[in-house]
Write a protein that holds these residues in place. Structure first.
Motif, PDB file in Angstrom:
ATOM      1  N   SER A 172      39.727  40.373  39.709  1.00  0.00           N
ATOM      2  CA  SER A 172      38.565  39.886  39.290  1.00  0.00           C
ATOM      3  C   SER A 172      38.383  40.045  37.627  1.00  0.00           C
ATOM      4  O   SER A 172      39.149  40.828  37.231  1.00  0.00           O
ATOM      5  N   GLU A 173      37.607  39.191  37.013  1.00  0.00           N
ATOM      6  CA  GLU A 173      37.206  39.552  35.581  1.00  0.00           C
ATOM      7  C   GLU A 173      37.016  40.973  35.219  1.00  0.00           C
ATOM      8  O   GLU A 173      37.231  41.500  34.395  1.00  0.00           O
ATOM      9  N   LEU A 283      35.142  40.566  42.963  1.00  0.00           N
ATOM     10  CA  LEU A 283      35.198  39.156  43.031  1.00  0.00           C
ATOM     11  C   LEU A 283      33.894  38.561  43.487  1.00  0.00           C
ATOM     12  O   LEU A 283      33.670  37.195  43.078  1.00  0.00           O
TER      13      LEU A 283
END
Length: 310
Positions: A172-173, A283
């Motif tokens: 995820s970021e 996420l």
């Protein structure tokens, strides 16, 4: 000239806060780090002191004043001891500053305000002075994690002495921000970093564990591995570009594990990782408004490690 990292250490007079200072002294390079030790004191309420106007309470108010003076002396001595831990570890005296302030709004909110003054991360003890009310996690540390979104917050539990870092990585970021943060703040150290990715069973996402057969499960795992491998490689390259050597970085993918948080926490305990790093959100942003569920669980489970929330 390379910019020094700047750390804000929240001090409440507890042994765990002192252990957090010990963690800083062991994991960060002394010659390239500035540390500010901050204590926000909760003063005796003015309404309580005003009772000295009552002749019958005057002597008690004087005792309260004496108590406040003694507490001030105690915290000054405590802060001096914390600074000595750092200077004994090689930190220049001028690189360790002490700030003792009276509470203006709230302890956590006052520290939040200070955190915007050019700091790279905030470190606090996992539990504070009162272990009774802080059942899951110290109240101040918990508030700092929830209220400081712009820089990493580190909650230190126990006396982590290892320079092994475990990053819970889901692609995820938030996870990539965690990688970049470790690269920025730890790239000039001799720490070892492991990127850990967990693939849970296919059926767990639907709540029906026995619905899919073994072939479908194997295809699910293979697909997920193919999807995450390029992202893991990207994360590895970011760490290398930040200064980590190839020998300092490892990657692991676990499959068929029901709990990501339990796996990461258990691995850290069994293999001697002193630091666990997680992204603030995973996420799925709707899983929890402020923090991802995995991050929250790891914070509450990993009581013998330093947990970074990025």
């Amino acid at each position: 000239m390379e910019r020094k990292r700047k750390i804000l250490a929240a001090m409440d007079g507890s042994s765990q806060a002192m252990d957090a200072v010990g963690y800083i002294s062991r994991i960060f390079p002394a010659q390239n780090t500035q540390v500010v030790l901050i204590h926000v004191s909760a003063e005796v309420p003015e309404s309580f002191l005003d009772l000295r106007r009552d002749p019958g309470f005057r002597s008690h108010a004087l005792y309260i004043s004496d108590w406040a003076a003694q507490m001030k002396n105690n915290i000054e001595e405590f802060m001096g001891g914390a600074k000595k831990i750092l200077t004994d570890a090689g930190f220049p005296s001028g690189a360790v500053n002490i700030k003792i302030r009276s509470k203006k709004v709230g302890i956590a909110r006052d520290i939040l305000k200070e955190s915007y003054e050019g700091y790279d991360l905030v470190v606090a003890g996992r539990t504070g002075v009162s272990r009774i009310k802080d059942v899951m996690m110290g109240s101040v540390a918990n508030k700092l994690v929830g209220r400081i979104p712009h820089i990493p917050v580190v909650a230190v539990g126990g006396c982590p002495d290892s320079k092994k870092i475990l990053i819970g990585f889901d692609g995820s970021e938030g996870a990539m921000k965690a990688v970049d943060s470790i690269g920025k703040l730890m790239g000039d150290t001799d720490c070892e970093v492991t990127l850990c990715h967990v693939i849970r069973p296919m059926g767990i996402h639907l709540g029906i564990m026995a619905f899919f057969n073994s072939e479908q499960e194997a295809e699910w795992i293979e697909t997920n591995i193919k999807e995450i491998e390029p992202t893991l490689t990207d994360a590895e390259n970011r760490l290398k570009n930040a200064g980590f050597s190839a020998g300092q970085i490892s990657k692991e993918i676990f499959t068929k594990k029901l709990s990501r948080a339990a796996l990461i926490t258990h691995k850290a305990e069994e293999e001697g990782y002193g630091t666990i790093v997680v992204g603030r959100r995973g996420l799925t942003l709707v899983e929890e408004f402020i923090m991802g569920r995995v991050s929250t669980k790891i914070l509450n489970m990993a009581d013998r490690a330093a947990v970074w929330v990025v």
